[in-house]
Write an enzyme that holds these catalytic residues in place. Sequence first.
Site, PDB file in Angstrom:
ATOM      1  N   HIS A 107       2.235   2.193 -81.713  1.00 10.07           N
ATOM      2  CA  HIS A 107       1.278   1.383 -80.958  1.00 10.07           C
ATOM      3  C   HIS A 107       1.726   1.185 -79.511  1.00 10.07           C
ATOM      4  O   HIS A 107       2.915   1.298 -79.206  1.00 10.07           O
ATOM      5  CB  HIS A 107       1.099   0.009 -81.616  1.00 10.07           C
ATOM      6  CG  HIS A 107       2.322  -0.848 -81.542  1.00 10.07           C
ATOM      7  ND1 HIS A 107       3.416  -0.677 -82.375  1.00 10.07           N
ATOM      8  CD2 HIS A 107       2.659  -1.866 -80.704  1.00 10.07           C
ATOM      9  CE1 HIS A 107       4.341  -1.553 -82.064  1.00 10.07           C
ATOM     10  NE2 HIS A 107       3.913  -2.288 -81.044  1.00 10.07           N
ATOM     11  N   HIS A 162       3.633   1.666 -72.822  1.00  8.47           N
ATOM     12  CA  HIS A 162       4.499   2.697 -73.391  1.00  8.47           C
ATOM     13  C   HIS A 162       4.358   2.624 -74.908  1.00  8.47           C
ATOM     14  O   HIS A 162       3.783   1.650 -75.419  1.00  8.47           O
ATOM     15  CB  HIS A 162       5.958   2.426 -73.016  1.00  8.47           C
ATOM     16  CG  HIS A 162       6.454   1.177 -73.697  1.00  8.47           C
ATOM     17  ND1 HIS A 162       6.211  -0.085 -73.182  1.00  8.47           N
ATOM     18  CD2 HIS A 162       7.105   0.984 -74.879  1.00  8.47           C
ATOM     19  CE1 HIS A 162       6.701  -0.991 -74.011  1.00  8.47           C
ATOM     20  NE2 HIS A 162       7.251  -0.369 -75.049  1.00  8.47           N
TER      21      HIS A 162
HETATM   22  P1  2AM Z   1       6.074  -4.534 -78.946  1.00  8.00           P
HETATM   23  O1  2AM Z   1       5.368  -3.931 -77.763  1.00  8.00           O
HETATM   24  O2  2AM Z   1       5.385  -4.293 -80.239  1.00  8.00           O
HETATM   25  O3  2AM Z   1       6.447  -5.974 -78.719  1.00  8.00           O
HETATM   26  C1  2AM Z   1      10.420  -3.481 -75.399  1.00  8.00           C
HETATM   27  O4  2AM Z   1      10.554  -4.813 -75.748  1.00  8.00           O
HETATM   28  C2  2AM Z   1       9.745  -2.710 -76.507  1.00  8.00           C
HETATM   29  O5  2AM Z   1      10.520  -2.819 -77.695  1.00  8.00           O
HETATM   30  C3  2AM Z   1       8.347  -3.182 -76.856  1.00  8.00           C
HETATM   31  O6  2AM Z   1       7.534  -2.053 -77.058  1.00  8.00           O
HETATM   32  C4  2AM Z   1       8.504  -3.942 -78.136  1.00  8.00           C
HETATM   33  O7  2AM Z   1       7.461  -3.762 -79.044  1.00  8.00           O
HETATM   34  C5  2AM Z   1       9.716  -3.312 -78.739  1.00  8.00           C
HETATM   35  N1  2AM Z   1      10.477  -4.298 -79.495  1.00  8.00           N
HETATM   36  C6  2AM Z   1      10.962  -5.454 -79.034  1.00  8.00           C
HETATM   37  N2  2AM Z   1      11.644  -6.098 -80.008  1.00  8.00           N
HETATM   38  C7  2AM Z   1      11.581  -5.317 -81.111  1.00  8.00           C
HETATM   39  C8  2AM Z   1      12.086  -5.410 -82.428  1.00  8.00           C
HETATM   40  N3  2AM Z   1      12.837  -6.436 -82.823  1.00  8.00           N
HETATM   41  N4  2AM Z   1      11.797  -4.421 -83.301  1.00  8.00           N
HETATM   42  C9  2AM Z   1      11.049  -3.372 -82.915  1.00  8.00           C
HETATM   43  N5  2AM Z   1      10.546  -3.209 -81.670  1.00  8.00           N
HETATM   44  C10 2AM Z   1      10.816  -4.176 -80.780  1.00  8.00           C
END
Ligand code: 2AM
Length: 176
Positions: free
Chosen positions: A125, A43
């Site tokens: 991303h 996603h």
């Molecule tokens: P990531 O894929 O770059 O880890 C569910 O966890 C989603 O939320 C993931 O896409 C994750 O990004 C994002 N996510 C988790 N923690 C986050 C944070 N502190 N700040 C921004 N995005 C976050």
Amino acid sequence: MSTTRRLFFALEIPDELQQQIVYWRAQCFPAHAGRPVAAANLHMTLAFLGEIGAQKQQALCTLAGRIRQPGFTLTLNDAGHWPRPRVVWLGPRRTPRGLLQLASILRSQAARSGCAQNPQPFHPHVTLYRQASDSVSLPPPGFAWQWPVNAFALYASVFERGRTHYRLLSRWPLGN
Ligand code: 2AM
């Protein structure tokens, strides 16, 4: 006691594309690149909300439902490796203006509602691998996945039976 859930707004990736991406990933990345994200979990996060309660969720959903924005075409044709969070990602070389606008609105609504936002600029991303190895090699350019984005969604991150999966809670259309 009120319960909270770990929520985020994101773009869904059509099922067929999720399958194509994991097929390509298996062909183009080394076997020990990292921990691959399951196809159904691919996603693009727009705004991360963190652990929030039902009341805040409802308020953010009301605001999300008022967003009026056209759809856009998204092309994933770039890949990168962030050594610090240890992720390998897929993203667009050129970010559509509609995607930037949508993320910006959702992130500011989240911030105003008390959900701390990452101070770094939005970098669209799709995480492909977590716990990526330091020396992972990236595939050569030439790949591209494209689809018309006509909705955005709210997801809950759920940890069940030793695995994380993302449950779709609500979806809102993007207009013409
Ligand atoms: P990531 O894929 O770059 O880890 C569910 O966890 C989603 O939320 C993931 O896409 C994750 O990004 C994002 N996510 C988790 N923690 C986050 C944070 N502190 N700040 C921004 N995005 C976050």
